[in-house]
Design an enzyme around this catalytic site. Structure first.
Site, PDB file in Angstrom:
ATOM      1  N   SER A  17       0.830  -1.214   0.000  1.00 50.33           N
ATOM      2  CA  SER A  17       0.000   0.000   0.000  1.00 50.33           C
ATOM      3  C   SER A  17       0.863   1.262   0.000  1.00 50.33           C
ATOM      4  O   SER A  17       1.846   1.355   0.741  1.00 50.33           O
ATOM      5  CB  SER A  17      -0.881  -0.011   1.249  1.00 50.33           C
ATOM      6  OG  SER A  17      -1.520   1.232   1.411  1.00 50.33           O
TER       7      SER A  17
ATOM      8  N   CYS B  50      -1.284   3.140  13.527  1.00 46.14           N
ATOM      9  CA  CYS B  50      -1.603   4.521  13.892  1.00 46.14           C
ATOM     10  C   CYS B  50      -2.114   4.559  15.320  1.00 46.14           C
ATOM     11  O   CYS B  50      -2.625   3.569  15.831  1.00 46.14           O
ATOM     12  CB  CYS B  50      -2.659   5.083  12.953  1.00 46.14           C
ATOM     13  SG  CYS B  50      -4.236   4.307  13.170  1.00 46.14           S
TER      14      CYS B  50
ATOM     15  N   LYS C 216      -2.980  -5.257   8.253  1.00 49.91           N
ATOM     16  CA  LYS C 216      -1.580  -4.936   7.940  1.00 49.91           C
ATOM     17  C   LYS C 216      -0.843  -4.683   9.249  1.00 49.91           C
ATOM     18  O   LYS C 216      -1.107  -3.705   9.948  1.00 49.91           O
ATOM     19  CB  LYS C 216      -1.541  -3.694   7.050  1.00 49.91           C
ATOM     20  CG  LYS C 216      -0.155  -3.122   6.764  1.00 49.91           C
ATOM     21  CD  LYS C 216       0.476  -3.777   5.574  1.00 49.91           C
ATOM     22  CE  LYS C 216       1.784  -3.149   5.156  1.00 49.91           C
ATOM     23  NZ  LYS C 216       1.623  -2.161   4.097  1.00 49.91           N
TER      24      LYS C 216
ATOM     25  N   GLY D 189      12.608  -1.089   2.272  1.00 48.95           N
ATOM     26  CA  GLY D 189      13.638  -1.454   1.301  1.00 48.95           C
ATOM     27  C   GLY D 189      14.534  -2.577   1.802  1.00 48.95           C
ATOM     28  O   GLY D 189      14.303  -3.162   2.873  1.00 48.95           O
TER      29      GLY D 189
ATOM     30  N   GLY E  25      11.312  -5.163   1.564  1.00 46.26           N
ATOM     31  CA  GLY E  25      12.570  -5.190   0.821  1.00 46.26           C
ATOM     32  C   GLY E  25      12.640  -6.208  -0.297  1.00 46.26           C
ATOM     33  O   GLY E  25      13.733  -6.518  -0.785  1.00 46.26           O
TER      34      GLY E  25
ATOM     35  N   GLY F 239       7.224  -3.168  -2.685  1.00 47.50           N
ATOM     36  CA  GLY F 239       7.006  -1.777  -2.298  1.00 47.50           C
ATOM     37  C   GLY F 239       8.074  -0.861  -2.831  1.00 47.50           C
ATOM     38  O   GLY F 239       8.008  -0.369  -3.955  1.00 47.50           O
ATOM     39  N   THR F 240       9.115  -0.672  -2.041  1.00 44.81           N
ATOM     40  CA  THR F 240      10.159   0.307  -2.353  1.00 44.81           C
ATOM     41  C   THR F 240      10.773   0.080  -3.732  1.00 44.81           C
ATOM     42  O   THR F 240      11.118   1.030  -4.438  1.00 44.81           O
ATOM     43  CB  THR F 240      11.231   0.263  -1.244  1.00 44.81           C
ATOM     44  OG1 THR F 240      10.559   0.445   0.006  1.00 44.81           O
ATOM     45  CG2 THR F 240      12.275   1.341  -1.409  1.00 44.81           C
TER      46      THR F 240
END
Ligand code: RRO
Length: 310
Positions: free
Chosen positions: A29, A142, A176, A228, A255, A276-277
């Site tokens: 996401s 959060c 998540k 990453g 990563g 992702g990254t």
């Protein structure tokens, strides 16, 4: 991303929480702005879509500007981000973004976050009832403004949040997980017992970067999240620990930059993986990783199952 009439080979189809996917490679996401990518690449993006399901950037009930810049810091093997959830809010998402996301050729997962259980439940209910939405992802990284606790750092908080959301919607629910928890496997088990259909992990690890001139925080938001290759070994350990603890599917990430990395996460017990990254560096990374993964499994290159590595 260049046009190519031959679709690349992908790992086989699977069922994830009752949703059919053509393969196991998702995006993390917030790491692939598909609406901007469609503007940049046109319909080639849809013909050669890099992922087997698309996970939206996290949305909140009210619109948010996000954090002041700078929002990124590059580390030797990754990134620290402090984006701060810029988004159009529920109404703006439903009106402006959902119709665009519904045009994608793969199932849509919408990521939601709330600052209270009520907010989360309202969001999940409103998004989950839309037929364009195949699954919900609950981003619990959060603080709950009512308790002051980071929802996903605490098993009991997570369970209460998942129970509230579960009561609002039958849409398959992925939770998540944050790696910034004492025992992510305990949080995963609490999510499962409260009705989650799957868990995904890891979100980013807490990190900071300092301004070399002032010694103060570099990022406009203060602290940030590290992603990453720098976090891959940590993510792999957490995925293995969670997969050994729960029976629901696990979506592993952290990563992943090659098919070999993806195969490692699958061997550690993940049912699917997310990129992702690496997509920031190469928007077609999802396709490359899926192809490498398919080639590896054709060659019988899957590592040993999770039970032997935990
Ligand atoms: O928007 C962000 O700054 C952000 C979010 Br919501 C998240 O879940 N993980 C992250 O690294 N950044």
């Amino acid at each position: 991303m260049t046009p190519d009439p031959t679709p690349p080979a992908r790992q086989g189809a699977l069922d994830l929480c009752g949703v059919s996917l053509r393969g196991p490679v998702l995006n993390g996401s917030g790491t692939f702005d598909v609406i901007a990518a469609r503007r940049a690449f046109g319909d080639v993006l849809l013909e050669r879509f890099p992922f087997d399901a698309f996970v939206s950037k996290t949305i909140t009930l009210a619109p948010r500007q996000g954090n002041p810049p700078p929002r990124l810091w590059e580390t030797p093997a990754g990134l620290i981000n402090s984006i701060g959830l810029p988004n159009k809010g529920l109404d703006g998402f439903l009106e402006l973004d959902l119709p665009r996301l519904a045009e994608l050729p793969v199932p849509l997962v919408v990521s939601v976050m709330g600052f209270s259980r009520d907010e989360l439940a309202r969001l999940a209910g409103a998004v989950g009832e839309r037929e364009e939405v195949a699954m919900l992802e609950l981003n619990v990284s959060c603080p709950n403004v009512e308790t002051g606790l980071v929802m996903g750092a605490d098993p009991a908080e997570t369970a209460l949040a998942v129970e509230r959301v579960r009561a609002q919607t039958d849409t398959p629910l992925i939770v998540k997980l944050t790696p910034n928890a004492t025992d992510p496997a305990a949080v995963a088990a609490a999510a499962q017992d409260a009705g989650a259909d799957a868990v995904s992990l890891v979100n980013t690890l807490k990190g900071i970067a300092l301004n070399p001139e002032t010694g103060g925080a570099w990022l406009g938001g203060g602290g940030g999240g590290v992603s990453g290759p720098a976090i891959r070994a940590i993510a792999l350990e957490q995925v293995a620990a969670v997969a050994a603890r729960v029976e629901i599917p696990v979506i592993g990430m952290g990563g992943i930059a090659s098919g070999r990395h993806a195969a490692d996460f699958l061997a550690a017990g993940a049912t699917a993986v997310a990129v992702g990254t690496e997509s920031f560096r190469d928007p077609a990374a999802g396709t490359r990783i899926a192809t490498e993964l398919a080639e590896l499994s054709l060659r019988g290159g899957q590592p040993a199952p999770a039970s032997t590595v935990v």
